[in-house]
Design a protein around this motif. Sequence first.
Motif, mmCIF file in Angstrom:
data_model
loop_
_atom_site.group_PDB
_atom_site.id
_atom_site.type_symbol
_atom_site.label_atom_id
_atom_site.label_comp_id
_atom_site.label_asym_id
_atom_site.label_seq_id
_atom_site.Cartn_x
_atom_site.Cartn_y
_atom_site.Cartn_z
ATOM 1 N N ASN A 29 -1.916 -11.660 69.851
ATOM 2 C CA ASN A 29 -3.027 -12.444 69.298
ATOM 3 C C ASN A 29 -4.331 -11.660 69.233
ATOM 4 O O ASN A 29 -5.055 -11.692 68.238
ATOM 5 C CB ASN A 29 -3.237 -13.723 70.116
ATOM 6 N N LYS A 30 -4.663 -10.956 70.319
ATOM 7 C CA LYS A 30 -5.937 -10.232 70.345
ATOM 8 C C LYS A 30 -5.934 -9.111 69.305
ATOM 9 O O LYS A 30 -6.939 -8.886 68.613
ATOM 10 C CB LYS A 30 -6.204 -9.660 71.734
ATOM 11 N N THR A 31 -4.812 -8.408 69.199
ATOM 12 C CA THR A 31 -4.695 -7.335 68.213
ATOM 13 C C THR A 31 -4.919 -7.875 66.801
ATOM 14 O O THR A 31 -5.652 -7.294 65.999
ATOM 15 C CB THR A 31 -3.303 -6.683 68.303
ATOM 16 N N ILE A 32 -4.297 -8.997 66.506
ATOM 17 C CA ILE A 32 -4.427 -9.619 65.175
ATOM 18 C C ILE A 32 -5.874 -10.012 64.911
ATOM 19 O O ILE A 32 -6.432 -9.728 63.845
ATOM 20 C CB ILE A 32 -3.499 -10.838 65.065
ATOM 21 N N ASN A 33 -6.505 -10.658 65.897
ATOM 22 C CA ASN A 33 -7.894 -11.107 65.720
ATOM 23 C C ASN A 33 -8.857 -9.941 65.544
ATOM 24 O O ASN A 33 -9.790 -10.000 64.733
ATOM 25 C CB ASN A 33 -8.324 -11.978 66.899
ATOM 26 N N ASP A 34 -8.637 -8.868 66.315
ATOM 27 C CA ASP A 34 -9.484 -7.683 66.179
ATOM 28 C C ASP A 34 -9.396 -7.114 64.763
ATOM 29 O O ASP A 34 -10.412 -6.734 64.154
ATOM 30 C CB ASP A 34 -9.064 -6.607 67.185
#
Length: 802
Positions: free
Chosen positions: A646-651
């Motif tokens: 999730n964090k990778t996608i949001n970044d």
Amino acid sequence: MNIKFLKDINTHDLVGGKGLNLAKMYQNGFNIPNGFVITSDVFIDFLKQNNVRNTINDLIKNCNAKIQNELDETSKKIIEILDKCKMSKLIENKIIENFETLNCKYVAVRSSATSEDGKENAWAGTLESFLNVDKNDIIQSVRKCWYSIFKSRALFYRIANCDYSDIAVAVVVQKMVQSDISGVAFSINPTNDDNNEIVIEAVFGLGEAIVSGKVTPDMYILNKNNNKIKDKIIKQQKSKLVKECNKNKWILVKNEKKQKLSDNKIIELSNTIKKIEEFYGFPVDVEWGIQDNKIYILQSRPVTKRIDNSILNTIIKKGDWQFYVARKYNWFVNNTEIYASQKEYQEKFLGFELSTQNYLCINGDEYSLDSDFHIFCDKLDIYFENDINFFENFAKIEFELVEKIKKYLKYIKNKNFEYLNTKEISKEFENFNEIYINSCIPGMTRPDDYLIYKLKEELKNSKFDKNDINNIFLKISTCPNYFPLFYSEEPLDLLKIAQYAKQGNSISKLIDEHIQKYGWMKGPLKFEETFFIKEDYLKRIDNLLDANIEDKIENIKNVRESNDIEYENILQNFKFSEKEKKLIKAIRDFIFLRTYITEYSNYLFFEARNTIFNAISKKVNIAVCDLIMLNDKEILNVLNNNTIMNKTINDRKEGFAKIWLDGNIKTLFGSECLNLQNEIENNFKNIIDEDRKLNKDVISGSIANKGKVRGVARILKLYSDIYKVNKGDILVATMTTPDYVSAMEKAAGFITDEGGITCHAAILSREFNVPCIVGTVNATEQIKDGEIIELDAYKGKVYKLD
């Protein structure tokens, strides 16, 4: 009721970043003023009940954030809509009741957007806060907090970050701290990213004075490890902001040179800041206030990421970067281009390499170095000198690749991927990935510019005069009719449908077939899934019905036929050497391949997105638009190991950059990329050469199709801008793509910032028989929308006549 006190809030409540942070700190013993949060679903219900949600979202999506007047006008329209909306009495009464429970005279009312103070975003200063709000004003203050997410500065932040998700804002209401001393503190030195330092700023009076910048604060720097004060910078403060009779008032400070915080208080506050950083696990920016000698924490957020100056400095020192093009795709496509740029993959597919050495792609803005072009040319010189058939074989590899893609497309269209197990779908994905990487290699090894440069050099050496050389290039640079191309066949096919409609026939079935064949062309590589629908084509047909359709169809056919005839005449009328003939044939081949292979590569990704990616999406429960923000290895990891990304996608949704420096590739993600994009833009993209500065009313470019026309300039920066182009207008765009065709069919001429004589606009200008100039660099900035201009494509000039 979705209004909760800080003590009762949990992680799943929709209280925004600020609300959740305050609740967590309150519940973990930090000295936070008591209060409650009006959750964001109250705001969503407010929009739904007044039936304005879709209207507002559409206004935001169609707003060009780079045009300040447009941004301000959009903000004004939205706030006018909200002003007419009514809040339910139930909500109003509950807010008043909770206010009374706080047992105070005044409160602070602050906006808390869904991602406002989350780790990935720092919206500091973009939303409204209201201090010293009493019972009579609290309802209106809550509404103003809601409105603030639509103010120009907040809209700019959302649009710049491509955040078109549902709008949500919670509102935090807290007891008002009447600070004797206030300020901000950082658990990392924000000026140099020194993680071993704590920085505290302090002023006498209320914190608004420091936030607004009206007062210069004291600064205290501490060693975080031993809590010792390293440096103190004491600033004179002549006045302070205080609360008096329901209003903020500036009063004189008695001892204006006095240190704001005692050393003991500085150390006490430093300890609190360290505890907050330890609690969150990342560097924090904290607003604080002291009342009656007691420290209160007013809010905390992550320290906004800064640019890695070492990267920026290395880029700047590398040379004079030339802006090339702006095109923003999803991360999967971008990562595939990284593979396609590398020696290993090129040698495997082509049998030789033209690997990328220095290149920038920052949120879609692409830059190259002139010096790299010479290195590129040197490699091709060697290949061509060693084998006069080099480019013929090069082109053959790419033509064969398209045939493989065509076969593979038939396969995936007929394959049901949803019933495959994890191992089977992984294998199918790997097969797709291999052919997709190969389909991207031609885009990273295009020899077009070299071929043009090389042929001109050869012709000059053979004593051809300048006029002959220009005439030769004008005739050989037209697109040959080897095979049908989607982008040129689509407008011709639609003309035929319009002709059929003009004769009084039903076209419903023909439009459906047209959608199946061409609908994917709208934006196959974008983040969101886009597809031309029936209404898009019907609008274009309505515009075409007023035209002489038969003449348009005949003109396109004649242009294609004459292009081939003129090419053959050039070969017969001039005596070319064998080497020159090979170069001319190569230019012809690669003009065609530039579009042909790009179309099939894009079509391949589009079909894979709707088949293989869709099947994986259902297995891993991640939306396809999020899945394509991962690279191939990450997707397989998610599929086989249920890895959380999730964090990778949001970044990556926030921003991403690909940086090639001396053949080494670095990637960056998140807000850092937005800052880097601005720095590179200011250093290289916005530089106008001296000739342009001296004569801003004349714009120069490369002639793509000769002719002269006067008309109203229509600047196209967004897809929605195509609807403002009227018959006879002159279309001005950064570059054109197939989704601009409806506007191009009406335009009397085309002007682009980017592209060469083989680009989309250039080739369509010949088919539509309208004048066209490309590669002007910044026509979209120099020409104003609605301005009267003359496009002289005999001289390669645009004149501003207003």
